[in-house]
Design an enzyme around this catalytic site. Sequence first.
Site, PDB file in Angstrom:
ATOM      1  CB  CYS A   4      -0.928  -0.006   1.218  1.00 39.38           C
ATOM      2  SG  CYS A   4      -1.795   1.560   1.422  1.00 39.38           S
ATOM      3  CB  CYS A   7       0.868   1.267   4.379  1.00 35.54           C
ATOM      4  SG  CYS A   7      -0.800   0.879   4.948  1.00 35.54           S
ATOM      5  CG  HIS A 100      -7.141   8.922  -0.009  1.00 34.27           C
ATOM      6  ND1 HIS A 100      -7.221   7.593  -0.372  1.00 34.27           N
ATOM      7  CD2 HIS A 100      -7.443   9.626  -1.123  1.00 34.27           C
ATOM      8  CE1 HIS A 100      -7.532   7.498  -1.654  1.00 34.27           C
ATOM      9  NE2 HIS A 100      -7.680   8.715  -2.128  1.00 34.27           N
TER      10      HIS A 100
END
Length: 114
Positions: A4, A7, A100
Site C-alpha cells: 500500500c 502505508c 484518504h
Amino acid sequence: MENCIFCRIVEKQIPSKIVYEDENVLAFHDIDSKAPVHILIIPKEHIPSLNDVNQQNSQVIAHIFSVIVQIAENLGVKDSGYRVVTNCGSDAGQSVNHLHFHVLGGRSLTWPPG
Ligand code: AMP
C-alpha cells in the site's frame, strides 16, 4: 500493508511533503495537485475505503475532521472555503485503496464535479 503506497508513506519508505502528523493521522500534499491547496489526510491504520469504517474504527474519522479544520486554517483557506472529498470505489475513481480525504482549496471549485 507492504504494497500500500500510503502505508509506505506512513512508514516514511516513500517521501512526502507532510503538513501534519500525530499518532493516528498523517496529512501531506497530493503529488498531483488539482488546486492551489490539495492535501490528503489519512488514518495511519490501513483502512481500505469509507466502506470499511465501522463503530470500532470511526473515532479516527472524527479526529481527521478536526485536523482538517486546523490544516485549512494553517494553509489559509478556512475562511475562503475548501472542499473535502473521499472517493470510495471504482465509480468514484478511488485509485489508492487506503482511506484518504482530499482537502481542496485556494481557488473557486466547480460544483457539481464531473
Ligand atoms: P483517489 O484517486 O481519490 O484514490 O486519490 C489518490 C490520490 O493520491 C491522487 O490524487 C494522487 O495524486 C495521490 N497520490 C498518489 N501517490 C501519491 C504520493 N506518492 N504522494 C502524494 N500523493 C499521491
